[in-house]
Design a protein around this motif. Structure first.
Motif, short mmCIF file in Angstrom:
data_model
loop_
_atom_site.label_atom_id
_atom_site.label_comp_id
_atom_site.label_asym_id
_atom_site.label_seq_id
_atom_site.Cartn_x
_atom_site.Cartn_y
_atom_site.Cartn_z
N ASP A 355 0.83 -1.20 0.00
CA ASP A 355 0.00 0.00 0.00
C ASP A 355 0.87 1.26 0.00
O ASP A 355 0.64 2.20 -0.76
N GLU A 356 1.90 1.26 0.85
CA GLU A 356 2.76 2.44 0.94
C GLU A 356 3.60 2.61 -0.33
O GLU A 356 3.83 3.74 -0.77
N ILE A 357 4.06 1.51 -0.89
CA ILE A 357 4.85 1.63 -2.13
C ILE A 357 3.95 2.13 -3.27
O ILE A 357 4.35 3.00 -4.05
N ALA A 358 2.73 1.62 -3.32
CA ALA A 358 1.80 2.07 -4.37
C ALA A 358 1.49 3.56 -4.21
O ALA A 358 1.42 4.31 -5.19
N ARG A 359 1.33 3.98 -2.97
CA ARG A 359 1.07 5.40 -2.69
C ARG A 359 2.23 6.27 -3.21
O ARG A 359 2.01 7.32 -3.81
N LEU A 360 3.43 5.79 -2.98
CA LEU A 360 4.61 6.52 -3.44
C LEU A 360 4.69 6.50 -4.97
O LEU A 360 4.98 7.51 -5.62
N ALA A 361 4.40 5.33 -5.55
CA ALA A 361 4.47 5.20 -7.01
C ALA A 361 3.43 6.08 -7.69
O ALA A 361 3.67 6.62 -8.77
N GLU A 362 2.28 6.23 -7.04
CA GLU A 362 1.21 7.05 -7.65
C GLU A 362 1.37 8.53 -7.30
O GLU A 362 1.26 9.39 -8.17
N GLY A 363 1.60 8.80 -6.03
CA GLY A 363 1.59 10.21 -5.59
C GLY A 363 2.94 10.90 -5.63
O GLY A 363 3.02 12.11 -5.51
N GLY A 364 3.98 10.12 -5.77
CA GLY A 364 5.31 10.73 -5.80
C GLY A 364 5.78 11.18 -4.42
O GLY A 364 5.12 10.94 -3.41
N GLN A 424 10.29 7.95 -7.79
CA GLN A 424 8.90 7.53 -7.96
C GLN A 424 8.80 6.39 -8.98
O GLN A 424 8.11 5.40 -8.76
N ALA A 425 9.52 6.55 -10.09
CA ALA A 425 9.49 5.51 -11.12
C ALA A 425 10.07 4.20 -10.58
O ALA A 425 9.57 3.11 -10.90
N ALA A 426 11.10 4.31 -9.75
CA ALA A 426 11.68 3.11 -9.15
C ALA A 426 10.64 2.42 -8.26
O ALA A 426 10.50 1.19 -8.28
N ALA A 427 9.90 3.22 -7.50
CA ALA A 427 8.89 2.64 -6.61
C ALA A 427 7.85 1.85 -7.41
O ALA A 427 7.36 0.80 -6.97
#
Lengths: 446, 441
Positions: A355-364, A424-427
C-alpha cells in the motif's frame, strides 16, 4: 507543529543543508604485474590504513565448496612467504595496529590501521601473502573448526541467525552462485583440500586481480617506492574473466517460509531486483528509494507501521544482500525486512508495504522528502569515510568495481542529483508480482 | 615456497598531538567539552546525564524513557521530530545504563544549530505522549523477549546478577512485568526529576573552532534549567568465590562462557600493569587465550577479555562461545591460561608487543571525529580528561615484567572469577562437574 497525517510537510523546517564535499588527494598507479594502487595522504593523525581488495567473493566459489571463499580468507592469516602462522596478526598488533579481513559477495578484503611508523611493515605484510601463502593440513583443519564455530555463534546458536542475508537469496535467485550459503555447509567445509586452496590462490589472488589502497599519514612518493620494492617482483598471472551472475527478472511472486527454533517473534522480508549497479544513474534512485521507505521514523514504512498503525516491532530496508548498496555487482536486490508480533500477520505486513509503495508510485515524493532523505544519507556516508580505514575501503571498492576511486568524493554530488521522478518511477517497479518473500516463523517446522 | 624476506622494522613514531579541548561549564551546570578535529563536515555529540536509580521499577522506567524521549515535545510530535532530524542530516538516539542516560548523535555541520535546538527542546519539554508511550511499552515487552532469546544476553544477565545481586549493576534490562504497567506520567515525572544539567557532560567534536561549537551549545541549552535530584549508585557488594553457574539452554550447539571479577579503576596505581597482563592473557587477538582456544584447538571463533569501567567499580569480563562437545576442555584451557599468567612471569617480548598494541590502538581509536567524541565522553564519565591520551601511554611505558606479574597474581587467578556457562546441560553437565564445582540454575 504538524499532525501525524501531515508528517511529510516541512513548514517549520529550514531548507535542508548541503554538505561540503571533502576533497581528497589521490595518487594512482599500477605495476607491471597488474596491481592497482591508490594512495591518499591525510596528515591529521599519525595513523595509516592499508587495504587490499581481491576481486573474488562468495559468488565465485565452486559447487561442492560452499563457504570456500571465506575459509580461504581465514587461511590468508595462517602464514605466507616469510611469515609463520598468525605472525601477520602479531606484527600488526605488535606495532599498535588493528586488522581484519572479510568476505563479501564480489570481493574479499584484508585491512589494517596502524600508527604510521608501521606503513612499510603493513605494505610488506600484505605483499608477503600476495606473493605466496603457506598451506598445511594442520592449519586447514584448525581453520575449518574455527569457521564452524563462527557459523555456530553467528547463525546456528542465535535467534534470527543468517536471516535474511543467507535465507532470502535462495527465494530470490536460481543459480548456484547467487543462492548458495556463503558461510558454507559443514560437509563442504570439511571437504576442502590444500589443493583447492592452492588453486583458488593461483586463480584469484593474482596481483592483477587486486587493488591496494593506502590512506593516512604518508608521503605518496615514499609509498610508491615501497610498493614498487615489495610488490614489483610478484610475478603477474592471468586474471580470471569475471562471469556475469545476472539472472532474468522474476515474473511471479515467490514466497517461502523458514522456521527458527530460537526466535520468539516472527519476521518477514521481501526483495526486488534493482537495475544493474554498474549504471549509477539508473541504480542510485533505488538506493535513495530504500531510504525514503525505511530510513528512520520519518520514512514511509516506519511512519506508517511504527508510528501510526503501531503494528510491528521494527522496519529495516536497504539495497544489497549484505547491506552496502555500493559494493556488490549485478544482480543485487532492494530488501525490506519487518519484525512483527504474532498478532500482526505476515500478510498484513505485506499488504501494508504494498500500500505504501503504491502510494509513493502514484503520488510521488512530498515536498522536501527527497532533500531530507539525501541529507541524512550524505551525513551517514561522510561519517563512514571520516576514519582513514573507511576511506581506504571506499576507495578500494570503487577503484576495483568501477575503475574510479574518485567516486569516494563524488558520491554526495551524485546523490544530490537524483531526482524525485526517478525515485517515484523506481517505486513503481516494486510490485507484489515480481518480489521474493521469506517469512520467518518461530519454532520448528513440525 | 619463495625465500623468506626480512621484515621491515618500525620507523620513528610521530606522536599524536593532544587535541585541544575547550572545557566550559554553563550557568545551568552543564559541562561542555568542545574539540576541533579536521575531517568531514559533521559534528558528533555525546551527552551523559547521571541517571542512577534503584530497583526494577527504575530500570524499567529508565529504559522506556530512553525509548520514548524522541516521541514528542511541546512543539513537535514524533513524526515532526523524525522529519526535522533527517532534514538536518542528523541522527540522535538515547540509551540508558545503570549510571547514566546517554544521548548520542551526529549531524551535518550545517544542521548543527537545528539539532541543538531540537536537543534543547527534548531536554526541557519532552512530552511522552500517552499513545506513543503505550505503543513503545508494548513493543519493549516483545523486544525484551527477543533480547533474552540470545545466549549472550542470558549469560550476561546471570553473570551480573551473580556478582552484584540487588545492586543496580546486577540488572541491565528490566523484567517484562515491570514494564507492562508503566505510564506516561511516570516517565514525565522521572524526566522532571532526573534529566538535569548539573553533573551532565556534553561532548561535541567537529571540524569547527571549539569556541564556535561551545557558543552554539550555550545558545541552545542555556535555558535547560532543572534542579535535578542526584542518586548515588552505592558501593558494590563484595564478590565472594562461588561455584560455576550452569544455565541450561537445551539444544544449544555452543556453550556461552562468561567470566568476570571486580578490578581496580583506571586511576589506580596498578591498572596499567593489570591491563597489559590481561592483554597478554586474553585482551587481543595475539593473546595466549586466543592462540590456545582458537588457533591451536579450534574450540571457538573468538575469545575476548576486556575491562568495563562503570563509576561505582570496574570489572574485567571474559567471553567466549565454544562448541558444545568441547565445553569442559575449553574451560580447562581457560583455567590453565589464567593460572599461567597469574603464576609465571610473562615474557619481555610478549609484554612489549602488548604495550605497543595498547598505546597504538588508543591512538587509532581517537583518529576520527566519532571515535574521539566517544572516547572523551567515556573518559569524562570516569572523571578523566583528554590528558589521559597522553598520560596512560606513559603509565604503560613504565610497566615491567615484575609489575605485570604482580597485577596478574592479584587479579587474574582463576579462583577469583565468577563464571557462568549457558549451554545444553544434558550434554555438558557431567563433564563440567567432573572439573569444577557447579551450581545449576
Amino acid at each position: 507543529m504538524t499532525s501525524h497525517k501531515g508528517s511529510g510537510r516541512l513548514a517549520s523546517v529550514p531548507v535542508p543543508p548541503r554538505a561540503r564535499t571533502p576533497s581528497l588527494t589521490l595518487d594512482r598507479f599500477s605495476l607491471d604485474n597488474g596491481l592497482r594502487v591508490v594512495v591518499s595522504p591525510d596528515r591529521t593523525s599519525p595513523v595509516v590504513a592499508v587495504a587490499v581488495y581481491y576481486d573474488v567473493g562468495m559468488r565465485s566459489e565452486p559447487e561442492g565448496r560452499t563457504g570456500f571463499a571465506h575459509l580461504f580468507e581465514h587461511m590468508m592469516f595462517q602464514g605466507s612467504a616469510s611469515l609463520g602462522k598468525t605472525e601477520h596478526f602479531t606484527y600488526v598488533q605488535g606495532s599498535g595496529g588493528t586488522l581484519n579481513g572479510s568476505t563479501h559477495l564480489d570481493y574479499t578484503n584484508y585491512y589494517e590501521v596502524l600508527p604510521s611508523n608501521a606503513t612499510e611493515l603493513a605494505l610488506f605484510l600484505e605483499a608477503d601473502r600476495m606473493r605466496s601463502i603457506a598451506l598445511t593440513q594442520e592449519n586447514l583443519d584448525n581453520q575449518v573448526a574455527v569457521v564452524q564455530n563462527e557459523i555456530r555463534v553467528n547463525v546456528q546458536n542465535r535467534p534470527y541467525g543468517g536471516y535474511p542475508w543467507l535465507k532470502l537469496p535462495p527465494v530470490l535467485y536460481d543459480s548456484f552462485a547467487n543462492t548458495h550459503d556463503g558461510y558454507g555447509s559443514f560437509v563442504d567445509l570439511e571437504s576442502a583440500t590444500l589443493e583447492d586452496a592452492a588453486q583458488f590462490f593461483d586463480r584469484y589472488y593474482a596481483p592483477g586481480n587486486a587493488v591496494l589502497t593506502v590512506v593516512g599519514d604518508v608521503d605518496p612518493d615514499q609509498v610508491r617506492t615501497w610498493v614498487e620494492e615489495q610488490y614489483g617482483d610478484i610475478p603477474g598471472r592471468a586474471t580470471p574473466e569475471r562471469p556475469s551472475f545476472s539472472e532474468p527478472p522474476l515474473t511471479a511472486e515467490r514466497r517461502e517460509v523458514a522456521h527458527d527454533r530460537l526466535a520468539p517473534a516472527p519476521a518477514v522480508s521481501m526483495a526486488w531486483r534493482t537495475p544493474d549497479p554498474a549504471d549509477l544513474a539508473t541504480f542510485l534512485p533505488y538506493v535513495v528509494l530504500a531510504e525514503v521507505l525505511t530510513d528512520g521514523d520519518a520514512a514511509r514504512l516506519q511512519d506508517r507501521m511504527l508510528l501510526r498503525d503501531r503494528s510491528v516491532l521494527s522496519v529495516g530496508g536497504y539495497v544489497g544482500i549484505m547491506g552496502d548498496p555500493l559494493d556488490a555487482r549485478d544482480p543485487t536486490p532492494l530488501i525490506v525486512d519487518v519484525h512483527h508480533p504474532a498478532e500482526t500477520s505476515a500478510d498484513t505486513v505485506l499488504a501494508t508495504v504494498d500500500d505504501e509503495i503504491a502510494r509513493l508510485a502514484e503520488g510521488g515524493l512530498r515536498d522536501g522528502e527527497l532533500q531530507r532523505t539525501v541529507a541524512r544519507m550524505t551525513a551517514r556516508y561522510l561519517r563512514e569515510i571520516d576514519p582513514a580505514l573507511g576511506r581506504a575501503q571506499q576507495l578500494a571498492v570503487f577503484e576495483q568495481q568501477r575503475d574510479r576511486a574518485e567516486l569516494t568524493t563524488e558520491l554526495p554530488d551524485l546523490l544530490a542529483q537524483v531526482v524525485a521522478d526517478d525515485v517515484q518511477a523506481a517505486a513503481a517497479t516494486l510490485r507484489p508480482d515480481n518480489r521474493a518473500v521469506l517469512e520467518l516463523r518461530p519454532g520448528s517446522d513440525q | 615456497m619463495t625465500t623468506p624476506r626480512p621484515v621491515p622494522s618500525l620507523s620513528t613514531s610521530r606522536a599524536a598531538k593532544l587535541p585541544t579541548v575547550a572545557d566550559t561549564t554553563l550557568a545551568n551546570g552543564l559541562r561542555v567539552l568542545a574539540v576541533r578535529r579536521p575531517g568531514v563536515p559533521l559534528v558528533e555529540l555525546r551527552l551523559r546525564i547521571p541517571f542512577a536509580g534503584k530497583g526494577d521499577a527504575h530500570v524499567a522506567r529508565a529504559q522506556l524513557l530512553g525509548d520514548t524521549l524522541l516521541s514528542g515535545t511541546e512543539h513537535r510530535d514524533a513524526s515532526q521530530i523524525a522529519v526535522d532530524l533527517q532534514s538536518y542530516g542528523g541522527q540522535l538516539s538515547a540509551n540508558v545504563d545503570a549510571d547514566r542516560l546517554g544521548i548520542s548523535g551526529s549531524v551535518l555541520a550545517s544542521g548543527f544549530a537545528g539539532m541543538l535546538d531540537l536537543l534543547g527542546e527534548l531536554l526541557t519539554s519532552a512530552s511522552y505522549p500517552k499513545d506513543e508511550v503505550v505503543a513503545e511499552r508494548d513493543r519493549l515487552v516483545q523486544e525484551l523477549a527477543i533480547y533474552r532469546s540470545q545466549a549472550g544476553v542470558v549469560a550476561r544477565e546471570a553473570l551480573l546478577t551473580r556478582m552484584y545481586g540487588d545492586h543496580p549493576y546486577g540488572r541491565e534490562l528490566p523484567e517484562a512485568e515491570a514494564v507492562e504497567d508503566l505510564t506516561a506520567s511516570q516517565l514525565r515525572s522521572l524526566h522532571g526529576k532526573r534529566v538535569a544539567p548539573a553533573g551532565s557532560v556534553l561532548t561535541v567534536v567537529g571540524d569547527l573552532p571549539p569556541a564556535k561549537l561551545a557558543a552554539q551549545v550555550e545558545k541552545a541549552l542555556a535555558s535547560w534549567t532543572v534542579d535535578g535530584k542526584t542518586v548515588e549508585t552505592g558501593r558494590l557488594p563484595r564478590v565472594d568465590a562461588q561455584p560455576l553457574l550452569l544455565v541450561d539452554r537445551p539444544g544449544s550447539v555452543q556453550s556461552t562462557v562468561r567470566m568476570a571479577r571486580d578490578v581496580p579503576s583506571r586511576t589506580s596505581d596498578d591498572y596499567a600493569s593489570l591491563s597489559l597482563a590481561n592483554m597478554v592473557f586474553g585482551g587481543y587477538f595475539s593473546s595466549r587465550w586466543s592462540a590456545n582456544l582458537r588457533e591451536d584447538k579450534g574450540y571457538t571463533y573468538g575469545t575476548h577479555s576486556s575491562f568495563e569501567h562503570p563509576p561505582a567499580g570496574s570489572r574485567l569480563v571474559l567471553s567466549t562461545d565454544v562448541a558444545t562437545p568441547v565445553t569442559a576442555p575449553a574451560l580447562l584451557e581457560t583455567w590453565y591460561e589464567l593460572a599461567r599468567v597469574a603464576t609465571v612471569p610473562v615474557g619481555q617480548d610478549e609484554l612489549d608487543q602488548a604495550r605497543r598494541y595498547a598505546i597504538g590502538s588508543l591512538q587509532v581509536g581517537a583518529a576520527s571525529q566519532g571515535g574521539l567524541a566517544s572516547l572523551l565522553s567515556m573518559l569524562a564519565g570516569s572523571g578523566l580528561g583528554v590528558e589521559y591520551l597522553r598520560d596512560f601511554p606513559r603509565q604503560l611505558e613504565a610497566v615491567t615484567v615484575e609489575s605485570a606479574q604482580e597485577a596478574a597474581a592479584k587479579y587474574l587467578t582463576p579462583k577469583g572469577l565468577t563464571t557462568v556457562v549457558v549451554g545444553d546441560a544434558a550434554e555438558i553437565g557431567s563433564e563440567v562437574e567432573a572439573l569444577f564445582e557447579v551450581e545449576r540454575a
